[in-house]
Structure formats: C-alpha cells, structure tokens
Design a protein around this motif. Structure first.
Motif, PDB file in Angstrom:
ATOM      1  N   HIS A   8       0.824  -1.220   0.000  1.00  0.00           N
ATOM      2  CA  HIS A   8       0.000   0.000   0.000  1.00  0.00           C
ATOM      3  C   HIS A   8       0.855   1.266   0.000  1.00  0.00           C
ATOM      4  O   HIS A   8       0.349   2.356  -0.297  1.00  0.00           O
ATOM      5  N   LEU A  11       0.767   3.567  -3.003  1.00  0.00           N
ATOM      6  CA  LEU A  11      -0.219   4.658  -3.024  1.00  0.00           C
ATOM      7  C   LEU A  11       0.242   5.835  -2.165  1.00  0.00           C
ATOM      8  O   LEU A  11       0.121   6.994  -2.570  1.00  0.00           O
ATOM      9  N   CYS A  12       0.762   5.545  -0.973  1.00  0.00           N
ATOM     10  CA  CYS A  12       1.227   6.621  -0.086  1.00  0.00           C
ATOM     11  C   CYS A  12       2.315   7.436  -0.776  1.00  0.00           C
ATOM     12  O   CYS A  12       2.335   8.670  -0.661  1.00  0.00           O
ATOM     13  N   ASN A  15       0.918   9.749  -3.422  1.00  0.00           N
ATOM     14  CA  ASN A  15       0.161  10.889  -2.894  1.00  0.00           C
ATOM     15  C   ASN A  15       0.961  11.763  -1.929  1.00  0.00           C
ATOM     16  O   ASN A  15       0.406  12.702  -1.358  1.00  0.00           O
ATOM     17  N   PHE A  72      -5.034  -2.941   3.671  1.00  0.00           N
ATOM     18  CA  PHE A  72      -4.644  -2.076   2.547  1.00  0.00           C
ATOM     19  C   PHE A  72      -3.671  -2.835   1.635  1.00  0.00           C
ATOM     20  O   PHE A  72      -3.787  -2.791   0.416  1.00  0.00           O
ATOM     21  N   PHE A 107      -9.272   3.666  -5.801  1.00  0.00           N
ATOM     22  CA  PHE A 107      -8.533   4.236  -4.674  1.00  0.00           C
ATOM     23  C   PHE A 107      -9.285   4.047  -3.351  1.00  0.00           C
ATOM     24  O   PHE A 107      -8.717   3.617  -2.349  1.00  0.00           O
ATOM     25  N   CYS A 111      -8.198   2.548   0.395  1.00  0.00           N
ATOM     26  CA  CYS A 111      -7.780   3.540   1.393  1.00  0.00           C
ATOM     27  C   CYS A 111      -8.886   4.199   2.212  1.00  0.00           C
ATOM     28  O   CYS A 111      -8.581   5.036   3.063  1.00  0.00           O
ATOM     29  N   CYS A 114      -8.408   4.991   5.950  1.00  0.00           N
ATOM     30  CA  CYS A 114      -7.160   5.606   6.427  1.00  0.00           C
ATOM     31  C   CYS A 114      -7.422   7.014   6.949  1.00  0.00           C
ATOM     32  O   CYS A 114      -8.227   7.756   6.384  1.00  0.00           O
ATOM     33  N   TRP A 116      -5.679   9.527   6.572  1.00  0.00           N
ATOM     34  CA  TRP A 116      -5.216  10.502   5.581  1.00  0.00           C
ATOM     35  C   TRP A 116      -6.082  10.476   4.319  1.00  0.00           C
ATOM     36  O   TRP A 116      -5.748  11.129   3.318  1.00  0.00           O
ATOM     37  N   TYR A 117      -7.176   9.741   4.356  1.00  0.00           N
ATOM     38  CA  TYR A 117      -7.929   9.499   3.122  1.00  0.00           C
ATOM     39  C   TYR A 117      -8.376  10.790   2.426  1.00  0.00           C
ATOM     40  O   TYR A 117      -8.228  10.926   1.214  1.00  0.00           O
ATOM     41  N   CYS A 120      -5.458  12.512   0.692  1.00  0.00           N
ATOM     42  CA  CYS A 120      -4.975  11.773  -0.480  1.00  0.00           C
ATOM     43  C   CYS A 120      -6.016  11.758  -1.596  1.00  0.00           C
ATOM     44  O   CYS A 120      -5.666  11.834  -2.775  1.00  0.00           O
TER      45      CYS A 120
HETATM   46  S1  SF4 Z   1      -5.124   7.251   2.193  1.00  0.00           S
HETATM   47 FE1  SF4 Z   1      -3.595   6.469   3.682  1.00  0.00          FE
HETATM   48  S2  SF4 Z   1      -2.930   4.453   2.909  1.00  0.00           S
HETATM   49 FE2  SF4 Z   1      -3.972   5.554   1.212  1.00  0.00          FE
HETATM   50  S3  SF4 Z   1      -2.349   6.599   0.098  1.00  0.00           S
HETATM   51 FE3  SF4 Z   1      -3.109   8.050   1.610  1.00  0.00          FE
HETATM   52  S4  SF4 Z   1      -1.782   7.807   3.443  1.00  0.00           S
HETATM   53 FE4  SF4 Z   1      -1.478   5.995   2.100  1.00  0.00          FE
END
Ligand code: SF4
Length: 127
Positions: A8, A11-12, A15, A72, A107, A111, A114, A116-117, A120
């Motif tokens: 995962h 993806l982090c 972003n 994830f 996406f 995620c 999360c 941070w969703y 991101c």
């Molecule tokens: S939502 Fe969380 S797990 Fe997904 S890319 Fe962003 S920081 Fe990473």
C-alpha cells in the motif's frame, strides 16, 4: 538484502506531498522517494514492515495500525495481481498502481478507512 516496500505504500508514495507523522518520517519518505525516482531499483513487496515503517513514530515496538494496513496491502496486491515477496522494478509497480487502482477508480477500495484518506483523495481527484 533488497529494498522492501509494503504494497500500500505504492499509493502513499504517489500521494506524498510532504505531510506525515513526524519530521523524521517525512525526511525518510523524501529520501526513499528520491532513490526510487533516480535509480528505479528492484524491490520486494514486504509482508510486514518496510523501509518507510522504520521511521514511523507509531511503530516503536510494533505497528499501532497493523490489522488495518494489512488489509490495505492485501487489496493492493489483489488489484495489481501481485503476491507478497514478488520482486519487481519500482517503475513497473508504480505503473500497476496507476492503471489498476488510480485510473480504475479503486482508490477508495484500498484507502477509505485511512486517517489521511481525505487529503490523499483530493490529490488523486485533482490529477
Ligand atoms: S489514504 Fe492512507 S494508505 Fe492511502 S495513500 Fe493516503 S496515506 Fe497511504
């Protein structure tokens, strides 16, 4: 030993805009991302913690979100058709994350839970 990355974290990394859990964490993110961009190295998909977790303040003895981030990881592997322990070039993995998750509208499948969703998602939506 080869570079290890949690699935995962593809993806982090995509972003990442300089935000993170601590100064040490974001500094390590920047170092790892620069290495990936400059060297396009082979790396191995980690089953657990990786080179980014190593600098995380929520991973002092063990990851505080282990169960959540394992999900994830398994979603990223399923969508990309990969297995833990697979070794591939960073650019190949980034292309799979792009085509099979981001461009495919998956996406939120990975995620949505999360913390941070929202941050991101705004980055993904404004590409
Ligand atoms: S939502 Fe969380 S797990 Fe997904 S890319 Fe962003 S920081 Fe990473």
């Amino acid at each position: 030993m080869s570079l290890m990355l949690r699935p995962h974290h593809g993806l982090c990394i995509h972003n990442f805009v300089g935000k993170g859990y601590s100064e040490a964490f974001t500094a390590n993110m920047k170092t790892v991302i620069a290495h990936l961009a400059q060297q396009d190295p082979l790396f191995t998909l980690a089953k657990g913690e990786d080179v980014l977790c190593a600098a995380c303040p929520h991973n002092k003895t063990e990851c505080e979100s282990a169960a959540k981030v394992r999900k994830f990881d398994s979603e990223v592997l399923r969508l990309c058709g990969l297995q833990p322990g697979d070794t591939l070039k960073w650019s190949e993995f980034a292309a799979l994350v792009d085509s099979r998750i981001l461009a495919a509208g998956e996406f939120s499948t990975v995620c949505a839970s999360c913390e941070w969703y929202q941050t991101c998602q705004a980055i993904v939506n404004h590409e």
